[in-house]
Design a protein around this motif. Sequence first.
Motif, PDB file in Angstrom:
ATOM      1  N   LEU A  40      -5.511 -33.158 -39.727  1.00 58.17           N
ATOM      2  CA  LEU A  40      -4.365 -32.277 -39.495  1.00 58.17           C
ATOM      3  C   LEU A  40      -4.770 -30.887 -39.027  1.00 58.17           C
ATOM      4  CD1 LEU A  40      -2.111 -33.180 -42.576  1.00 58.17           C
ATOM      5  CD2 LEU A  40      -1.733 -33.813 -40.181  1.00 58.17           C
ATOM      6  N   THR A  41      -5.876 -30.391 -39.582  1.00 59.64           N
ATOM      7  CA  THR A  41      -6.243 -28.995 -39.314  1.00 59.64           C
ATOM      8  C   THR A  41      -7.516 -28.832 -38.494  1.00 59.64           C
ATOM      9  OG1 THR A  41      -7.616 -28.798 -41.312  1.00 59.64           O
ATOM     10  CG2 THR A  41      -5.245 -28.398 -41.550  1.00 59.64           C
ATOM     11  N   GLY A  42      -8.329 -29.897 -38.411  1.00 58.39           N
ATOM     12  CA  GLY A  42      -9.611 -29.782 -37.731  1.00 58.39           C
ATOM     13  C   GLY A  42     -10.695 -29.187 -38.613  1.00 58.39           C
ATOM     14  N   LEU A  43     -10.346 -28.812 -39.857  1.00 59.97           N
ATOM     15  CA  LEU A  43     -11.306 -28.210 -40.774  1.00 59.97           C
ATOM     16  C   LEU A  43     -11.943 -29.263 -41.674  1.00 59.97           C
ATOM     17  CD1 LEU A  43      -9.228 -25.054 -41.831  1.00 59.97           C
ATOM     18  CD2 LEU A  43     -10.992 -25.215 -40.058  1.00 59.97           C
ATOM     19  N   THR A  44     -13.212 -29.080 -41.992  1.00 57.64           N
ATOM     20  CA  THR A  44     -13.961 -30.083 -42.766  1.00 57.64           C
ATOM     21  C   THR A  44     -14.202 -29.617 -44.198  1.00 57.64           C
ATOM     22  OG1 THR A  44     -16.068 -29.144 -42.041  1.00 57.64           O
ATOM     23  CG2 THR A  44     -15.121 -30.918 -40.690  1.00 57.64           C
ATOM     24  N   PHE A  45     -13.285 -28.823 -44.738  1.00 65.38           N
ATOM     25  CA  PHE A  45     -13.516 -28.182 -46.037  1.00 65.38           C
ATOM     26  C   PHE A  45     -13.864 -29.196 -47.129  1.00 65.38           C
ATOM     27  CE2 PHE A  45     -11.710 -27.066 -50.195  1.00 65.38           C
ATOM     28  CZ  PHE A  45     -12.541 -26.003 -50.522  1.00 65.38           C
ATOM     29  N   LEU A  46     -13.085 -30.266 -47.279  1.00 66.31           N
ATOM     30  CA  LEU A  46     -13.321 -31.212 -48.371  1.00 66.31           C
ATOM     31  C   LEU A  46     -14.665 -31.903 -48.235  1.00 66.31           C
ATOM     32  CD1 LEU A  46      -9.809 -32.831 -49.014  1.00 66.31           C
ATOM     33  CD2 LEU A  46     -11.114 -31.320 -50.521  1.00 66.31           C
ATOM     34  N   LYS A  47     -15.030 -32.280 -47.012  1.00 62.65           N
ATOM     35  CA  LYS A  47     -16.329 -32.921 -46.804  1.00 62.65           C
ATOM     36  C   LYS A  47     -17.459 -31.939 -47.105  1.00 62.65           C
ATOM     37  CE  LYS A  47     -15.119 -37.061 -45.470  1.00 62.65           C
ATOM     38  NZ  LYS A  47     -15.458 -38.259 -46.259  1.00 62.65           N
ATOM     39  N   ASN A  48     -17.275 -30.697 -46.719  1.00 62.32           N
ATOM     40  CA  ASN A  48     -18.271 -29.681 -47.013  1.00 62.32           C
ATOM     41  C   ASN A  48     -18.402 -29.485 -48.518  1.00 62.32           C
ATOM     42  OD1 ASN A  48     -18.703 -26.541 -47.623  1.00 62.32           O
ATOM     43  ND2 ASN A  48     -19.852 -27.093 -45.792  1.00 62.32           N
ATOM     44  N   ARG A  67     -22.633 -29.629 -38.783  1.00 60.66           N
ATOM     45  CA  ARG A  67     -23.406 -30.877 -38.936  1.00 60.66           C
ATOM     46  C   ARG A  67     -22.473 -32.039 -39.286  1.00 60.66           C
ATOM     47  NH1 ARG A  67     -27.910 -33.578 -38.855  1.00 60.66           N
ATOM     48  NH2 ARG A  67     -28.558 -34.900 -40.584  1.00 60.66           N
ATOM     49  N   ILE A  68     -21.449 -31.795 -40.073  1.00 55.86           N
ATOM     50  CA  ILE A  68     -20.474 -32.843 -40.380  1.00 55.86           C
ATOM     51  C   ILE A  68     -19.873 -33.388 -39.088  1.00 55.86           C
ATOM     52  CG2 ILE A  68     -18.183 -33.276 -41.368  1.00 55.86           C
ATOM     53  CD1 ILE A  68     -18.991 -31.362 -43.657  1.00 55.86           C
ATOM     54  N   LYS A  69     -19.473 -32.489 -38.198  1.00 54.00           N
ATOM     55  CA  LYS A  69     -18.863 -32.928 -36.944  1.00 54.00           C
ATOM     56  C   LYS A  69     -19.868 -33.659 -36.070  1.00 54.00           C
ATOM     57  CE  LYS A  69     -15.146 -29.521 -36.936  1.00 54.00           C
ATOM     58  NZ  LYS A  69     -14.504 -28.364 -36.260  1.00 54.00           N
ATOM     59  N   TYR A  70     -21.132 -33.249 -36.128  1.00 45.17           N
ATOM     60  CA  TYR A  70     -22.175 -33.954 -35.376  1.00 45.17           C
ATOM     61  C   TYR A  70     -22.351 -35.376 -35.911  1.00 45.17           C
ATOM     62  CZ  TYR A  70     -26.885 -35.402 -34.043  1.00 45.17           C
ATOM     63  OH  TYR A  70     -27.955 -36.120 -33.583  1.00 45.17           O
ATOM     64  N   ILE A  71     -22.395 -35.521 -37.234  1.00 46.12           N
ATOM     65  CA  ILE A  71     -22.570 -36.849 -37.828  1.00 46.12           C
ATOM     66  C   ILE A  71     -21.364 -37.733 -37.542  1.00 46.12           C
ATOM     67  CG2 ILE A  71     -22.770 -38.061 -40.050  1.00 46.12           C
ATOM     68  CD1 ILE A  71     -24.461 -35.660 -41.018  1.00 46.12           C
ATOM     69  N   GLN A  72     -20.194 -37.135 -37.419  1.00 50.28           N
ATOM     70  CA  GLN A  72     -18.990 -37.904 -37.098  1.00 50.28           C
ATOM     71  C   GLN A  72     -18.951 -38.321 -35.625  1.00 50.28           C
ATOM     72  OE1 GLN A  72     -15.937 -35.175 -38.349  1.00 50.28           O
ATOM     73  NE2 GLN A  72     -15.923 -35.926 -40.471  1.00 50.28           N
ATOM     74  N   SER A  73     -19.818 -37.748 -34.812  1.00 51.69           N
ATOM     75  CA  SER A  73     -19.808 -38.038 -33.374  1.00 51.69           C
ATOM     76  C   SER A  73     -20.726 -39.197 -33.031  1.00 51.69           C
ATOM     77  CB  SER A  73     -20.251 -36.807 -32.585  1.00 51.69           C
ATOM     78  OG  SER A  73     -21.666 -36.646 -32.675  1.00 51.69           O
ATOM     79  N   ILE A 115     -27.654 -39.104 -43.457  1.00 60.97           N
ATOM     80  CA  ILE A 115     -26.419 -39.396 -44.180  1.00 60.97           C
ATOM     81  C   ILE A 115     -25.667 -40.556 -43.541  1.00 60.97           C
ATOM     82  CG2 ILE A 115     -24.183 -38.449 -44.869  1.00 60.97           C
ATOM     83  CD1 ILE A 115     -25.486 -35.731 -45.008  1.00 60.97           C
ATOM     84  N   GLU A 116     -25.247 -41.506 -44.359  1.00 59.83           N
ATOM     85  CA  GLU A 116     -24.459 -42.643 -43.868  1.00 59.83           C
ATOM     86  C   GLU A 116     -23.119 -42.151 -43.330  1.00 59.83           C
ATOM     87  OE1 GLU A 116     -25.648 -45.733 -47.340  1.00 59.83           O
ATOM     88  OE2 GLU A 116     -25.553 -43.576 -47.724  1.00 59.83           O
ATOM     89  N   LYS A 117     -22.723 -42.688 -42.192  1.00 58.30           N
ATOM     90  CA  LYS A 117     -21.526 -42.178 -41.505  1.00 58.30           C
ATOM     91  C   LYS A 117     -20.274 -42.337 -42.351  1.00 58.30           C
ATOM     92  CE  LYS A 117     -20.247 -46.350 -38.838  1.00 58.30           C
ATOM     93  NZ  LYS A 117     -21.152 -47.331 -39.470  1.00 58.30           N
TER      94      LYS A 117
END
Length: 461
Positions: free
Chosen positions: A74-82, A91-97, A61-63
């Motif tokens: 604001l919340t640390g949650l990735t709901f919208l991306k998920n 995995r979202i947080k891994y790709i963001q790293s 996935i492209e970053k």
Amino acid sequence: PKLLDLLYDGHNEESLWNDKRPNPILNPKFGELAFAKYSQSNFTSAINGRCKVVCVGMYPIEKEFLKPTLGQRLTGLTFLKNFVTGVTSCRIKYIQSAEYKYFQDVEAEYEFLKTSSIELSKQGQKLIIAASFKDVEEAINSQQECVVAIPAVEGANVFYPTRDIVAEHLPQVLENIRKMKAWQHPPLYISLAHHFYNGFVSHEQSLVKFISIIGNINQKPGMQQKLSGIKDFNYFTKEGIEVVNALLSTDNGRRIIIDVKHMDARARVEYYQFLEREHQNKVPVVVSHAAVGITTPEKWFNTWTLNLNNADIDAVWRTNGLIGVELDQRILGFDELKTYKKDKGLKFDKMSAEFNSELVWNAICAIATRCAENNKQHQVSGNPWRNISIGSDYDGLINPINKFATLESYLSLEDLLVTHARRYLADKSTELSNQTLQTPEELVRCIMHTNGMEFLRCNFK
């Protein structure tokens, strides 16, 4: 061993055999608003739909897809991306790293595919990864209940050693192309462009506004833009030209065909001219998943420039390439066909299999019509339907056409396409009808099966 067992158990989401079905009530309503949220192309549905040979698209996935939203900051949650991508939060947080690396990830996807092919599924079915057409033929002729997977890749960003688009990484990019070609099962094709600028070529807009807004996604950098003043390659960078040559070369391993899907329409023309100039049209043009965007008197196509125009169809015809017709209702012209029928006072049911299969037939017929015109102009007696197959884009960010939600629906799609073909061929007033020598059943069988197999026979060696 317990972890590996999950790969062969169709009841587990980790398995490529997991047949998670769409909700028959909620999905049609939600689908028209956004995109499908269920498995469309798992291997169980492939076997049930007698879809024995599939191209499996690997995609690190492209970053830019997973840039944090305001809600996550604001919340640390990735709901919208998920919600938008279907990717898990970890995995979202891994790709963001900074740990995420494109080529390393595509190597991992390939290893996952190979591991999934070691044993039979819990239902006694087999995944076979093909390295050549010989493997495909042997699997089809065997008595084993199986799916034959042909590797493919979406987006040449996969060749970067990190997740960053850096021109100075070109030597490593070229080395990674060589590495991929040395795989036991090298990809048949790779799309040079994808959703975001990759330093090689200008790309088309591919995401609807709803997804871009809720997901905080920006496709604009490098999109539909001149990238250089290079002679004959205004929409490519010099690095992009080197990547094209490296992929098509046979000096560094087997040729990997370039899939022109997602490339800027003007870049596609430059590429076609390059194939004619440098390869005498001996390299086939592939559009792995596409709809038609040409303007017709009926105005029932989505004229989004992401879609095929006459120049694209002509290039496929000249090079004996292949177009995979995509089964995404939006780009096929779902809204446009509804408007056309309303304006003409024609009755229709937008949820019916008849209406939705008509979307696919219209695209198939338009491509074949253009090929028939080329045959006549150049005094060629070729089959005008020969360059068409199905390229569903299932499990991409799409909304599959209603009533054809998974690979299992290919059987009913084939039956309805025969009905459309029979109706069309009854009218002998068109050039296309006059050039058609097959029965409706034979014609549709070619589109669903034979054309793709013949393309593999000629190009997957």
